[in-house]
Enzyme design. Structure first.
Site, mmCIF file in Angstrom:
data_model
loop_
_atom_site.group_PDB
_atom_site.id
_atom_site.type_symbol
_atom_site.label_atom_id
_atom_site.label_comp_id
_atom_site.label_asym_id
_atom_site.label_seq_id
_atom_site.Cartn_x
_atom_site.Cartn_y
_atom_site.Cartn_z
ATOM 1 C CD GLU A 134 -2.939 1.105 2.312
ATOM 2 O OE1 GLU A 134 -4.128 1.399 2.114
ATOM 3 O OE2 GLU A 134 -2.477 0.827 3.427
ATOM 4 C CB ALA A 269 -0.313 -2.996 11.529
ATOM 5 C CD GLU A 271 -5.316 -1.915 5.403
ATOM 6 O OE1 GLU A 271 -5.748 -1.063 4.610
ATOM 7 O OE2 GLU A 271 -4.410 -1.680 6.229
ATOM 8 C CG ASN A 272 -0.945 -7.225 3.771
ATOM 9 O OD1 ASN A 272 -0.928 -6.329 2.944
ATOM 10 N ND2 ASN A 272 0.003 -7.369 4.691
ATOM 11 C CG HIS A 304 -6.631 0.623 12.400
ATOM 12 N ND1 HIS A 304 -7.055 1.926 12.490
ATOM 13 C CD2 HIS A 304 -6.171 0.476 11.133
ATOM 14 C CE1 HIS A 304 -6.856 2.535 11.334
ATOM 15 N NE2 HIS A 304 -6.318 1.667 10.492
ATOM 16 C CD GLU A 305 -3.718 -2.545 10.461
ATOM 17 O OE1 GLU A 305 -3.967 -2.718 9.252
ATOM 18 O OE2 GLU A 305 -3.401 -1.434 10.935
ATOM 19 C CG HIS A 308 -8.429 -1.721 7.333
ATOM 20 N ND1 HIS A 308 -9.056 -0.714 6.651
ATOM 21 C CD2 HIS A 308 -7.392 -1.142 7.989
ATOM 22 C CE1 HIS A 308 -8.442 0.433 6.882
ATOM 23 N NE2 HIS A 308 -7.424 0.202 7.695
ATOM 24 C CD GLU A 327 -5.951 3.224 6.594
ATOM 25 O OE1 GLU A 327 -6.059 2.913 7.799
ATOM 26 O OE2 GLU A 327 -5.460 2.468 5.746
#
Length: 844
Positions: A134, A269, A271-272, A304-305, A308, A327
């Protein structure tokens, strides 16, 4: 679609990538091949896709019926980061497969497919190959259509040396040993997703045993020997996955979840899908040896991740102008999830503290709307800032509080169900919420998203009515007539009576009835709205006099924060702030104290000698009773926030108050190197602030031999406080060597820039080594180098920094750089304005 140098033609679009990669970790190289299933939508003689820093070999194009078209050549454009596959004949509309072989290097800049290292128990350097894509760096790892709306299924295969661990987005579905001893590992198909979410990691790593979260196996991937630090992240992950699946009303969209702790990672971090990557500091932790803030950092980052996985991965913005919503929503949702995970942490109070930084940036001339036009990769990079994450999250919180939590949640479910596996524009979310609630969401939110800045709400008495008016809070000028529809919750208290009104303040203001002639009016109840509040004198006096028994902690925080903002803006005196905080001696909330001490810390920077000693005396008188109430020893039933408050008071009494007794106790604690983590953290900072050469030797040794990521970070970043020139020179020198990881060095330098004694020296070092730093550090971390310049407020430093950046831009974060420079000038004017006043008050 308009043709731009940065957007690919839509004549050919991908639907699937069958990707094989063969990394050689020892050589620092990789090779691979990709078979891309394509839909050709109109006759073409060339196929244009993205590639950057790759060596492209042969290519073939084959139709579904087996017919092939010869590839005459492949042309690359380094500036546009594109490859053009020229065809010897026309490819007709239909389904095709494009195969390209390629090779590249594991770069050291923490982007694309890159190299991370750690030292094992025998002192040997071990290499990990990992990815970060990203916003636009998947093209550094394989040729692809690297735009978020061109979603496809990924089937990844890694060919690796025997004994290495390999993970990717999907679960492992097969492996075989090759004749040369390597192992071919195949991973299952992913959901349809954007290229920036693809990921793989390979290296000498370890995996925890899977833990079930509603049918989803959860693991932590880590370097050997750190398995004992994974439990908290597992608990946080399981809670977040279950909580989000329930909130969104949609199951987790992948087959498994691996959280990967990396020794080197430019961001916090990423978010894959199914393979989330992290810095070690925000994933691996020992709760018994870490502070509340450090544990919160892990829980919030994980939440947070994982937020996503639905909002950003399952449903993705159409183009990078919409990244703010990904985000901001993940920021907002992580607060909700952590509040459920650990309600005793009162996370919304913490978020209000984060919001103060967004307020400060958004009051600048150089602020921007939350959403703006994005053309280039540099434009996309510039979106990853506090306005995206924090202002965006705060505006969503404001909307949720206005609509009500259940109606807001139902609107989110409607949005996700409608757009699953697809791409959206911002207005799609507003429309879903408006359809669900019947409220004017789109009109209201468009004003907040597409206009820069925010309003200050003025509250006045007009007989038995309360009058609310708004004006943009822009201290640099007073001729801006921007207005917003402002959702505001107003609480009035009189004796045993309480009244709550929810109103929408338009450009011409609003009125409500006064509860009683003596009512205390809290104009932004719960501090839910993204506004400053100014009370007329009578109303302000009531609020201040009753602050401790009428206002909640989050409201008291905002009262102090608004008061400091008025001082910075030149709308109130420094003495008025000192007088206000003097009345908070009985305060018991951590975040309110942090707000108080933040303002006092700035004032301390503007005085020396006798006035400074008198200001320190004021601080001691304010803090000693608060610390005495708590004592130095924690009780067994004490909350985490009480322990954190004790640590904050000790640190501030020692550093800001220069209290000899507290400093002495801190030195004893730091030398022992163990005990209550909150007090140990305070002691490490306090000793550093008066540290000597011997102290630095000890800090450096503890940094190098740390047994947790938090201990490592604690000692490393505390070195920025050392006052001596020789000690700072040692740190500066180390920042450009392998003694300090490139993920950390920019932020250590930035924090060192805030050093009261050596800040200008640190800045000169940054300026002198600027070109070398561009090559050494990740491009996304360069802006971190200048995050401390706002503390350089003496005229000589301000002039030097301004002159330097007239010749040196940061194109990937141009606007953030301009904001940093403006903040520096704002604080320089603050220094010039309040120093005489402080000398008068504290000069004896």
């Amino acid at each position: 679609m308009d043709e731009t140098p940065y957007r690919l033609p839509r004549t050919v679009v991908p639907s699937r990538y069958d990707l094989t990669l063969e990394p050689d970790l020892d050589a620092g190289t990789f090779r691979g091949s990709v078979d891309v299933s394509l839909a050709v939508l109109e006759p073409v003689t060339e196929i244009v896709l993205n590639a950057n820093e790759l060596r492209l070999g042969g290519a073939t194009l084959t139709a579904a019926d087996g017919h092939s078209v010869e590839v005459s050549k492949i042309l690359t454009d380094d500036d546009a980061e594109r490859a053009t596959v020229d065809l010897a004949e026309t490819a007709d509309p239909g389904d095709w497969t494009l195969r390209i072989v390629f090779a590249g290097e594991l770069n050291p800049r923490l982007t694309g497919f890159y190299r991370s290292t750690y030292t094992d128990g025998e002192g040997r350097t071990q290499v990990v190959g990992t990815t970060h894509f990203e916003a636009t760096d998947a093209r550094r790892a394989f040729p692809c259509w690297d735009e978020p709306d061109l979603k496809a299924v990924f089937a990844t295969t890694l060919v690796v040396k025997e004994g290495l661990i390999a993970v990717s987005n999907g679960p492992e579905v097969g492996r075989e040993v090759l004749a040369d001893g390597r192992v071919r590992i195949r991973f299952g198909d992913t959901m349809k997703m954007s290229t920036y979410l693809a990921a793989w990691v390979v290296g000498p790593l370890e995996l925890t045993e899977p833990v079930d979260a509603g049918g989803v196996p959860v693991r932590i991937v880590h370097v050997p020997g750190k398995g004992a630090l994974t439990g908290f992240a597992v608990d946080s992950s399981v809670h977040s996955l279950n909580w989000f699946a329930d909130y969104y009303g949609i199951p987790y969209p992948e087959a498994k979840l691996d959280n990967v702790a990396l020794p080197d990672f430019a961001q916090g971090a990423m978010e894959n899908v199914g393979c989330v990557t992290y810095r070690e500091q925000v994933l691996l932790i020992d709760p018994a040896r870490s502070t509340q803030e450090e544990q919160l950092g892990v829980a919030e980052t994980v939440a947070h991740e994982l937020a996503h996985m639905w909002f950003g991965d399952l449903v993705t913005m159409r183009w990078w102008n919409g990244i703010w919503l990904n985000e901001a929503f993940a920021t907002f949702m992580s607060m909700l999830a952590v509040d459920d995970f650990r309600p005793d942490w009162e996370i919304w109070n913490m978020f209000t503290r984060d919001r103060s930084n967004a307020f400060e940036v958004d009051a600048l001339e150089t602020t921007r709307p939350i959403e703006y036009e994005v053309l280039s990769p540099d434009d996309a990079s510039g979106m990853f800032d506090t306005l995206t994450y924090v202002k965006g999250g705060a505006v969503l919180r404001m909307l949720e509080q206005w609509l009500g939590a259940e109606r807001f949640r139902d609107g989110i479910r409607r949005y996700l169900e409608k757009h699953a596996y697809g791409n959206t524009e911002t207005h799609d979310l507003w429309d879903a919420l408006e359809e669900e609630t019947g409220e004017p969401v789109r009109r209201t939110m468009d004003a907040w998203i597409f206009q820069p800045g925010y309003p200050a709400i003025s509250v006045s008495l007009e007989g038995d009515r309360l009058r609310f008016s708004q004006r943009r809070f822009l201290p640099s000028r007073d001729d801006d007539d921007t207005t917003w529809p402002v959702p505001l919750t107003v609480r009035q208290v009189s004796g045993e009576q309480e009244q709550v009104d929810r109103i929408l303040i338009e450009g011409d203001g609003a009125e409500i009835g006064l509860l009683a002639t003596d009512a205390v009016v809290v104009a932004n109840a719960g501090s839910a709205s993204f506004v400053r509040v100014w009370y007329e004198d009578e109303l302000r006096t009531r609020v201040v006099d009753r602050a401790m028994d009428v206002l909640s902690p989050i409201e008291r925080y905002s009262l102090v924060d608004d008061a400091w903002a008025a001082v910075v803006a030149g709308q109130a005196s420094a003495s008025s702030y000192v007088n206000l905080v003097q009345g908070f001696a009985d305060e018991t909330d951590l975040r309110v104290w942090q707000s108080i001490l933040g303002g006092l810390g700035w004032l301390d920077r503007f005085v020396d000698e006798e006035p400074r000693e008198r200001l320190r005396g004021f601080v001691r008188e304010l803090l000693r009773p608060a610390l005495a109430r708590l004592g130095w020893d924690a009780s067994p039933d004490e909350t985490d926030l009480t322990r954190a408050l004790r640590g904050q008071l000790v640190q501030s009494l020692a550093i800001l108050g220069a209290d000899p007794e507290t400093l002495a106790q801190c030195r004893e604690l730091e030398l022992e190197g163990q005990g209550d983590p909150q007090l140990l953290q305070a002691a490490v900072e306090a000793v550093a602030a008066e540290g000597t050469k011997d102290d630095l030797d000890r800090y450096w040794e503890r940094y190098r031999n740390a047994t947790t990521p938090q201990e490592e970070e604690r000692y490393l970043f505390a070195t920025s406080r050392f006052p001596g020139e020789a000690e700072v020179e040692r740190i500066l020198g180390a920042s450009m060597t392998d003694d300090i990881r490139t993920q950390d060095a920019p932020y250590l330098l930035a924090r060192s820039t805030t050093n009261r004694h050596q800040g200008p020296k640190v800045w000169r070092f940054i300026a002198e080594h600027w070109d070398a730093m561009q090559d050494r550090f990740a491009s996304s971390n360069i802006i971190g180098l200048v995050s401390g310049i706002r503390y350089l407020t003496d005229p000589e430093s301000v002039a030097a920094v301004d002159a330097f950046f007239r010749e040196h831009d940061i194109p990937q974060n141009h606007l953030m750089l301009q904001q940093g420079l403006e903040r520096m000038r704002v604080h320089a004017k603050l220094r010039e304005r309040v120093t005489p006043e402080l000398h008068e008050r504290f000069g004896g």
